[in-house]
Design a protein around this motif. Structure first.
Motif: not given
Ligand code: HEM
Length: 509
Positions: A120-123, A114-116, A106-107
């Motif tokens: 960040d990963y999507r960014k 959807a958490d912080a 899940y990393q």
């Protein structure tokens, strides 16, 4: 021993099931009854698409089924827009199922709620993909070389199946974009990528859903268990290799692909309060590889099939290519001047809806949908396939436009959502209708969890299709007998595909 474990598990599972039902505030969504423990799984495993459509007609646009001991709310029609877009935050979770866990614990982007961190990963992935879109001219050049080679190989007298060649080309292009390198088909890295892609397709198919409730079956010696094990080992090796290779050959002055951009970000964040770990780097890398290949190649496969049945559509595409591109190599810039080709691509994505239920979502808070109460932590499937063939919206351009603008949409026109018709996405002047007037077309999902690679996929498909059509006229294997491309007869796995078929090609003058 195995039998005792099995019965032990059944007792625990049954007790949990009873406990949950007695203590939780219940989901009020109606739906068909299922069997204890397995719920409706035995029914949907066979051919989920028509069955879900049947249940929609019985229970309405929002109903509940039970899969592997979890309630799953299935959503159809305009309610999908509420789930994915207007109340996106409330539905942006992912169910913590066992199979998702093998990707990267899940990393990663795909399996994490959807958490912080997920944000960040999507960014990070977006930053990398954006740089590729604007900065990496060299990548465009190598990708086009790869497409040209594939198209060159189509120059054959005998009928042939174009899929394998396109699939391998798309896989190599994905590696070019991500790693900045073109691989030989016999290279170990390339072979591993293809194997992981194919294994993950099988593991994440609906017929392996039982592993989410019986995770120990992943370890027993049977066919699915074997594939599962191989998929896990393959994924671990591949992500390890991607990160190692990127780091080893990195040159900060010469970024080669998306992974270089991610590594640069990792270096930048060193010694800050928001470091980017190797584990996350691996997770993002694996997501981008496995999500990119089969989706794009199956889309291309269906697109060629439609051409075989619609010579008039093929002729219009040829004309637009001749007028806008001529004989030079197609470029991204050409897209702006080719509305018919763009409409053809949109209609193809609608027609087959290759990821029919998107990826499962989960409610992040208690919600109310179409008047029903759904508790936090409930799995939600958005039936994009059904939406894209819903006569309420896709019967005519007028209906699509009206419903997308939130106006009434219940008039009955002649039913043509099952007809392949690129014109539905063009206005009277032949221009592409604006995005806000086709909001209910969501082949890449929408809202918070929209596909990260949408632009990359659309660009690849455009360049592939225009290069092929520039060179050839596509003909069915036997004159007058196009293959069956009806999505209702498609093969349902993680993605919806049409069956294999052969084509003939005629070189254009
Ligand atoms: C024709 C090609 C493609 C189609 C039809 C497609 C479709 C989709 C759909 C329907 C989703 C699920 C959205 C949701 O959960 O609501 C998705 C997610 C995703 N796609 Fe794609 N995709 C394609 C190509 C690609 C490519 C080329 C990449 C990567 C370069 C990619 C990366 C991803 C990722 C990382 C996610 C997970 C997003 C998240 O969970 O936040 N996809 N895609």
């Amino acid at each position: 021993m195995l039998t005792e474990c099995f019965f032990g598990f059944l007792v625990i599972a049954f007790t949990k099931w009873i406990y949950d039902r007695l203590t939780q505030k219940r989901c009020t969504v109606p739906g068909p009854y299922g069997l204890p423990l397995i719920g409706n799984m035995h029914q949907i495993i066979k051919s989920p698409l028509p069955l879900l459509e049947k249940w929609r007609k019985t229970y309405g646009d929002v109903y509940k089924i039970n899969v592997a001991m979890s309630d799953v709310v299935v959503v159809h029609g305009e309610a999908i827009y509420e789930v994915l877009v207007t109340k996106s935050d409330d539905y942006a979770g992912r169910p913590p199922n066992e199979r998702f866990g093998i990707v990267n614990d899940y990393q990663d982007i795909l399996t994490r709620s959807a958490d912080a961190q997920w944000k960040d990963y999507r960014k990070i992935a977006h930053q990398g993909l954006r740089q590729y879109g604007t900065g990496f001219d060299r990548i465009e050049q190598i990708s086009m070389d790869e497409i040209q080679d594939c198209v060159e190989r189509f120059d054959r007298e005998d009928p042939f199946d174009p899929y394998e060649d396109m699939y391998l080309t798309v896989a190599n292009i994905a590696l070019i974009v991500l790693m900045g390198e073109r691989f030989d088909k016999n290279d170990d890295m390339f072979k591993l990528t293809v194997k992981v892609d194919r294994d993950s397709l099988r593991v994440f198919g609906i017929n392996c859903a039982y592993m989410d409730i019986l995770p120990w079956t992943m370890n027993i010696p049977h066919e699915s268990g074997r594939i599962f094990k191989e998929a896990r080992v393959g994924m671990n090796t591949l992500k390890e290799l991607c990160v190692k290779k990127t780091k080893k050959t990195f040159d900060g002055d010469n970024l080669r692909g998306v992974f270089d951009a991610i590594f640069k970000e990792q270096e930048k964040r060193k010694n800050t309060d928001q470091p980017l770990s190797d584990t996350v780097f691996k997770g993002i890398s694996l997501n981008l590889i496995i999500a990119a290949i089969v989706t794009t190649s199956t889309a291309l496969k269906s697109m060629i099939a439609y051409l075989l049945d619609y010579p008039d559509i093929q002729e219009k595409l040829h004309k637009e290519i001749d007028d806008a591109i001529g004989e030079r190599i197609p470029t991204l810039e050409d897209r702006k001047r080719m509305p018919y080709t763009e409409a053809f691509i949109l209609e193809s994505l609608r027609f087959m809806s290759h990821i029919p239920f998107a990826i499962p979502h989960e409610t992040m808070v208690d919600v109310t949908l179409n008047g029903y109460y759904i508790p936090k932590g409930t799995q939600v499937w958005t039936n994009l396939y059904s939406l894209h063939h819903d006569e309420r919206y896709f019967k005519s351009r007028e209906a699509l436009t009206r419903s997308s603008m939130g106006l009434h949409h219940d008039e009955r026109y002649f039913p043509d959502p099952w007809t392949f018709k690129p014109d539905r996405f063009l206005d009277d002047a032949g221009e592409l209708i604006p995005t806000d007037q086709r909001k209910l077309l969501m082949p890449f999902g929408a809202g918070r969890r929209v596909c990260v690679g949408e632009q990359m996929a659309r660009v690849r498909i455009f360049l592939f299709m225009t290069t092929m059509l520039q060179r050839y006229e596509f003909l069915p294997e036997k004159p007058g007998c196009p293959p069956n491309y009806d999505p209702r007869d498609g093969v349902m796995g993680t993605v919806l595909k049409m069956k294999d078929y052969k084509i003939r090609v005629k070189k254009r003058d």
